[in-house]
Design an enzyme around this catalytic site. Structure first.
Site, short mmCIF file in Angstrom:
data_model
loop_
_atom_site.label_atom_id
_atom_site.label_comp_id
_atom_site.label_asym_id
_atom_site.label_seq_id
_atom_site.Cartn_x
_atom_site.Cartn_y
_atom_site.Cartn_z
N LYS A 9 -17.93 0.92 -8.59
CA LYS A 9 -17.23 0.45 -10.03
C LYS A 9 -18.23 -0.11 -10.88
O LYS A 9 -19.64 -0.38 -10.43
CB LYS A 9 -16.12 -0.46 -9.45
CG LYS A 9 -15.13 0.04 -8.71
CD LYS A 9 -14.16 -1.12 -8.46
CE LYS A 9 -12.87 -0.79 -7.63
NZ LYS A 9 -11.89 -1.87 -7.26
N TYR A 49 -5.04 4.98 -10.61
CA TYR A 49 -4.24 3.64 -10.31
C TYR A 49 -2.65 3.63 -10.35
O TYR A 49 -2.15 2.51 -10.49
CB TYR A 49 -5.08 2.60 -10.80
CG TYR A 49 -6.28 2.10 -10.25
CD1 TYR A 49 -6.45 1.77 -8.89
CD2 TYR A 49 -7.41 1.85 -10.99
CE1 TYR A 49 -7.58 1.49 -8.32
CE2 TYR A 49 -8.81 1.68 -10.47
CZ TYR A 49 -8.73 1.39 -9.15
OH TYR A 49 -10.00 0.96 -8.62
N ASN A 112 -14.82 -6.18 -7.26
CA ASN A 112 -15.01 -6.07 -5.79
C ASN A 112 -15.83 -4.86 -5.54
O ASN A 112 -15.86 -4.02 -4.43
CB ASN A 112 -13.98 -6.08 -5.01
CG ASN A 112 -12.72 -5.07 -5.38
OD1 ASN A 112 -13.11 -4.10 -6.37
ND2 ASN A 112 -11.54 -5.05 -4.96
N HIS A 115 -14.46 1.25 -4.63
CA HIS A 115 -13.09 1.85 -4.26
C HIS A 115 -13.44 2.84 -3.09
O HIS A 115 -14.47 3.60 -2.98
CB HIS A 115 -12.55 2.40 -5.46
CG HIS A 115 -11.33 3.41 -5.10
ND1 HIS A 115 -10.11 2.95 -4.82
CD2 HIS A 115 -11.13 4.77 -4.88
CE1 HIS A 115 -9.19 3.74 -4.64
NE2 HIS A 115 -9.84 5.08 -4.27
N GLU A 126 -7.30 12.22 -4.14
CA GLU A 126 -8.32 11.48 -5.26
C GLU A 126 -9.55 12.26 -5.40
O GLU A 126 -10.05 12.33 -6.66
CB GLU A 126 -8.69 10.10 -4.70
CG GLU A 126 -7.19 9.23 -4.93
CD GLU A 126 -7.67 7.89 -4.20
OE1 GLU A 126 -8.94 7.55 -3.70
OE2 GLU A 126 -6.87 7.00 -4.31
P1 IDP Z 1 -8.45 -1.70 -2.70
O1 IDP Z 1 -9.36 -1.27 -3.64
O2 IDP Z 1 -9.01 -2.44 -1.38
O3 IDP Z 1 -7.95 -0.48 -1.98
P2 IDP Z 1 -5.85 -2.19 -3.99
O4 IDP Z 1 -4.64 -3.12 -3.41
O5 IDP Z 1 -5.40 -0.64 -3.92
O6 IDP Z 1 -7.04 -2.65 -3.33
O7 IDP Z 1 -6.23 -2.55 -5.40
C1 IDP Z 1 -6.94 -1.69 -6.13
C2 IDP Z 1 -7.89 -2.60 -6.80
O8 IDP Z 1 -7.10 -3.39 -7.73
C3 IDP Z 1 -8.67 -3.57 -6.24
O9 IDP Z 1 -9.79 -3.07 -5.61
C4 IDP Z 1 -9.00 -4.62 -7.21
O10 IDP Z 1 -10.17 -4.30 -7.93
C5 IDP Z 1 -7.70 -4.75 -8.14
N1 IDP Z 1 -6.82 -5.65 -7.76
C6 IDP Z 1 -5.93 -5.78 -6.68
N2 IDP Z 1 -5.19 -6.55 -6.62
C7 IDP Z 1 -5.62 -7.30 -7.57
C8 IDP Z 1 -5.16 -8.68 -8.01
O11 IDP Z 1 -4.30 -9.47 -7.40
N3 IDP Z 1 -5.81 -9.33 -9.08
C9 IDP Z 1 -6.81 -8.63 -9.81
N4 IDP Z 1 -7.30 -7.26 -9.29
C10 IDP Z 1 -6.50 -6.91 -8.24
MG MG Z 2 -6.52 0.97 -3.04
#
Ligand code: IDP
Ligand code: MG
Length: 149
Positions: A9, A49, A112, A115, A126
């Protein structure tokens, strides 16, 4: 063979962590079958997304992923999806185990770093969203017999 899409990212690229992140998947044994550097368009971000459309963090998430270039990587391997998710660590970096990418290198959910596809089906979808067939090379790696039994 199972496929997963990895996105290094914008925060990871900006912080100079691209090599470190690719290294962790490479040493795990996953085989790179596609890789490119690009700026994600709003259209592609919304598609990628789509499952998060309507959630309070959706707009911030699209802004984040389109804010600066990323590296996308298609990986192949036995249990590639689950293996990559383990290497990445929990979505919230404060809950991610030490030894994972997020547990070692990140602090906040909105930054974070990486992905990884969350299911075998989404791995296929994807990879196809980010790569044309001609951009993928399913090559016989000389070390495969030492990694895949
Ligand atoms: P993942 O990346 O671990 O699969 P997902 O739940 O699919 O997690 O969420 C996608 C991305 O959306 C996360 O990696 C993060 O960058 C962002 N995200 C998810 N939940 C939140 C939140 O509550 N606040 C801010 N960003 C979030
Ligand atoms: Mg995800």
């Amino acid at each position: 063979m199972e496929r997963t899409l990895i996105i290094v990212k914008p925060d990871a690229v900006q912080r100079g962590l691209t090599g470190e992140i690719i290294r962790r998947f490479e040493v795990r044994g996953l085989r790179i079958i596609g890789m490119k550097f690009l700026q994600v368009s709003r259209e592609l971000a919304e598609k990628h997304y789509d499952v998060h459309q309507g959630k309070p963090f959706f707009e911030g998430l699209v802004k984040y992923i389109t804010s600066s270039p990323v590296v996308v990587i298609a990986l192949e391997g036995t249990n590639a999806v689950a293996a990559a998710r383990k290497t990445i660590g929990a979505t919230r970096p404060n809950e991610a185990e030490a030894g994972t990418i997020r547990g070692d290198l990140a602090l906040e959910i909105g930054r974070n770093l990486v992905h990884g596809s969350d299911s075998v089906e989404n791995g296929q979808i994807e990879v196809a969203n980010f790569f044309s067939a001609g951009e993928l090379v399913s090559w016989p790696r000389n070390t495969d017999p030492w990694i895949f039994e």
